[in-house]
Design an enzyme around this catalytic site. Structure first.
Site, PDB file in Angstrom:
ATOM      1  CG  ASP A   1      29.963 -20.155 -36.510  1.00  8.74           C
ATOM      2  OD1 ASP A   1      28.986 -20.232 -35.731  1.00  8.74           O
ATOM      3  OD2 ASP A   1      30.491 -21.148 -37.035  1.00  8.74           O
TER       4      ASP A   1
ATOM      5  CG  HIS B   1      21.770 -17.019 -35.940  1.00 12.72           C
ATOM      6  ND1 HIS B   1      20.835 -16.638 -36.856  1.00 12.72           N
ATOM      7  CD2 HIS B   1      22.600 -17.879 -36.586  1.00 12.72           C
ATOM      8  CE1 HIS B   1      21.091 -17.249 -38.012  1.00 12.72           C
ATOM      9  NE2 HIS B   1      22.147 -18.006 -37.869  1.00 12.72           N
TER      10      HIS B   1
END
Lengths: 316, 429
Positions: B13, B47
């Site tokens: 992340d 993503h």
């Protein structure tokens, strides 16, 4: 880390794959396409253009057309997977600073469904998409002739290239195949496939003469093809193009061979340097390329395009 | 031409997607990018990429460079391919204007397939673990790896999708083995899977061993890592890890196999603060930050658990850099968040029951007992905080002795700032 956002019901997935646009990278034809992709259709095209830009102030047009008919067996398929390396190779080895590459395919206007396919000049990997869209014919006539003359007509009259028109330097045209052109550019075929109205047929010698004012034209004959080494085919092309006929015994080295020829023409390298690059790549084609290009290297002396500005010659 | 390998130096992340998107736009050290190569994990990657005109996609299997026209994706042999999730991702991309993602995709024939049987087994096991769950995404990624380790020859692979007979045999064996172990699994029949996977094979180019070498010669390639180094199967804090190598090790292997060893520059991605999605040690966790900085793209996952936020943990980042063999440069993301707050601190050391530790020494890959002991230490560790006097960029560059080459102030390529030069690596003679 993620959360598995995308998921499909298995029962739904097959249908969605079938509905999805696009096919595998080399498989426009594998999935049954039998007509030219709209992006490659020469009909009604005024000109395929190779233009300078801020990013590429001295563009160099390089066209690679290959025979997609059956007599070449697996060759077109190998070319389809190999040719994407060409751009990187030209840039990496400094053979050309601003190459713009066009891919196209040659069939037989007398019997093929897709006799001529011509992509766009591109300076990034978009030309690979053209390559992927080329329909492989696999039909092929048995008479040792394909419609090379039609492709040469298109390249002579329907391309506009800044390297010539702004900088006075010819582009490069490579034809890869194992057969001969028909003796004449036929007005009827030009009309139905390209859209021009000609008052008469044009002799292939005349179209070659016209074409070679715009491009340095080469014919590459891969060995191991149906007519490889065939004297009649070789003699025909030598009669048309002189020493610019290259016999290639290792198809894996096709990009190296094209790139090397450009490098020699641009005077970016000499033949020994180029052959070193081939050995570095581990290609066994060195000997045949050396044999084929020796004449070209010598013949060119300082290179046909000898007015290469110093900043375009990148030496590694 | 320069190849770049991108990994996340935390728990994931950090913003690999936005960094790969920026590199793929041609703004990076290698200029125009030919392809993005995935080298670990599977469809559980998430993503996020946002385009300047406001379109958003969560890249799971396709490379995060896909918004740039012509940039290809190659799923290497280390990738776990989930064809069912892939078509959902492709459909979403089409909805936001990218209609040729499948045309630009190649998949190594040797890549393992994640199937509905793996996912069902994954969920059955996590349910059985109850509160002791590992923070799995519930998609069967770990099951895919575990099954392939136990039954390498029977594990379904991408190349099998074009061969219905082999695929049917392998899927039936897989289903029967997992059901034998866990009881009947809620999963579709083998024939339905064979049909769906066959449709996948008909639409996607399956690549042979030599393909990656050709790709590397054709132009600049970005290797896009998934998850984060602190979740690495060998160097993460066992058992709160992923079944995947999240360091540069797979990139090194792929480059060596392709005859281009050591040719990628190594870029580590880092946020200006720390996050962890799912359970496991998180020394600098701060509940007030979790409340103050909800993530726009991460919520509470049914299988994965809570998204937690904490302060920049330089001890952990240093450990990650050492564990992955060093990085050539850092991309520092969420600078905009750091700039707007004065409550973000930086952890330079841990207090371990009165003993101060500034460095965690990585162990050899494979010693999970050691990693489990490290995990127990981290659950006890207390952070020693300082202030970020010099600002995030200088603090990170000085403390870690690695240049910060890229700063990110927001989600799009327009929010990126080049801060240093990411030099290309010479090809070893």
């Amino acid at each position: 880390m993620g959360s598995g956002r995308w998921s499909t019901d298995v029962y739904d997935a097959a249908e969605r794959y079938r509905a999805a646009r696009g096919t595998s990278a080399f498989a426009y034809s594998d999935h049954g396409a039998t007509t030219v992709h709209p992006g490659l259709n020469p009909f009604g095209v005024r000109a395929r253009e190779s233009r300078d830009s801020a990013e590429h102030p001295a563009s160099l047009a390089i066209a690679v057309l290959f025979d997609v008919t059956g007599s070449m067996n697996m060759v077109p398929r190998v070319l389809q997977t190999k040719l994407p390396e060409l751009l990187g190779l030209l840039l990496r080895k400094g053979y050309a600073a601003h190459p713009q590459i066009l891919f196209g395919a040659i069939g037989d206007a007398t019997c093929d469904r897709v006799p001529l396919q011509i992509g766009q000049f591109e300076s990034d990997n978009r030309m690979d998409d053209d390559l992927a869209r080329i329909v492989l014919e696999g039909g092929g006539g048995g008479q040792k002739t394909e419609s090379y003359e039609l492709a040469m007509y298109f390249m002579a009259r329907h391309t506009s290239i800044d390297c010539l028109e702004r900088h006075g330097r010819r582009g490069y045209l490579f034809m890869i195949g194992d057969e001969m052109p028909y003796p004449r550019v036929r007005a009827g075929e030009v009309r139905s496939i390209i859209g021009d109205r000609l008052s008469e047929h044009i002799a292939v010698e005349a179209i070659v003469a016209e074409l070679t004012t715009r491009y340095d034209v080469y014919y590459i004959l891969p060995e191991g093809t149906a007519h490889a080494g065939d004297r009649q085919v070789l003699d025909r092309w030598r009669g048309l193009l002189g020493q610019n006929v290259i016999q290639l015994d290792d198809l894996d080295a096709v990009c190296e061979t094209v790139a090397l020829t450009v490098g020699l023409g641009e005077d970016a390298i000499d033949l020994d340097e180029g052959l070193d690059h081939l050995r570095e790549y581990g290609s066994g084609a060195g000997r045949s390329v050396s044999r084929a290009l020796a004449a070209i290297g010598a013949g060119h002396g300082g290179g046909t395009n000898s007015l290469v500005p110093a900043d375009r010659v990148l030496r590694l | 031409m320069t190849h770049v390998a991108v990994v996340d130096l935390g728990y994931g992340d950090a913003g690999k997607g936005t960094v790969v998107d920026w590199l793929s736009s041609g703004a990076g050290p290698g200029g125009p990018v030919h392809a993005v190569v995935r080298f670990n994990g599977g469809a559980q990657a998430a993503h996020n990429v946002v385009t300047p005109d406001g379109r958003h996609h969560v890249f799971a299997q396709l490379g995060s460079g896909t918004f740039t026209a012509g940039v290809r994706t190659h799923l290497s042999r280390f990738m776990l391919v989930d064809p069912l999730a892939l078509i959902a991702e492709v459909d979403h991309l089409a909805a936001v204007g990218v209609t040729d993602a499948l045309e630009r995709l190649t998949v190594d024939r040797r890549a393992l397939l994640t199937t509905p049987y793996h996912a069902a087994a994954n969920r059955a096991r996590e349910v059985a673990r109850g509160e002791a769950r590992h923070g799995s995404c519930g998609m069967g990624v770990g099951e895919t790896v575990a099954y392939a380790l136990a039954h390498a020859d029977d594990a379904p692979r991408a190349g099998d999708c074009g061969d219905p007979h082999t695929l049917r045999l392998k899927l039936a064996r897989l289903r029967d083995r997992l059901a034998g172990e866990l009881g009947p699994l809620p999963a579709p029949g083998v024939d339905a899977c064979v049909e769906a996977f066959g449709a996948f094979a008909a639409r996607v180019t399956l690549a042979d061993d030599a393909y990656l070498g050709r790709l590397l010669r054709a132009g600049s390639v970005v290797f896009e890592g998934a998850q984060g180094v602190l979740l690495d199967e060998w160097h993460g804090f066992h058992p709160y890890t992923t079944w995947s190598t999240t360091t540069f090790a797979n990139v090194d292997t792929l480059l060596a196999e392709a005859g281009a060893p050591g040719t990628a520059v190594r870029l580590g991605v880092l946020r200006t603060y720390a996050t962890r999605h799912g359970p496991g040690p998180f020394v600098t966790e701060d509940a007030s930050l979790t409340a103050a900085l909800p993530d726009r793209h991460n919520g509470h996952g049914r299988w994965q658990g809570a998204f937690r936020v904490g302060h920049l943990d330089l001890v952990a980042v240093r450990y990650a850099i050492e564990a992955c063999g060093g990085v050539d440069g850092l991309a520092l993301t969420h600078l905009d968040v750091a700039a707007g707050r004065d409550d973000l601190r930086v952890c330079r050391a841990y207090d371990l029951g009165g003993r101060r530790a500034e460095r965690l020494a990585p162990g050899p890959a494979g010693d999970l007992d050691r990693q489990a002991a490290l995990t127990r230490c981290l659950f006890e560790a207390r952070p020693v905080y300082g202030r970020m006097e010099a600002g995030a960029i200088e603090t990170v560059a000085n403390e870690l002795d690695v240049p910060v080459v890229l700063g990110s102030n927001g989600p799009t390529v327009l929010d990126k700032r080049v801060l240093g030069r990411l030099l290309s690596r010479p090809v070893p003679a």
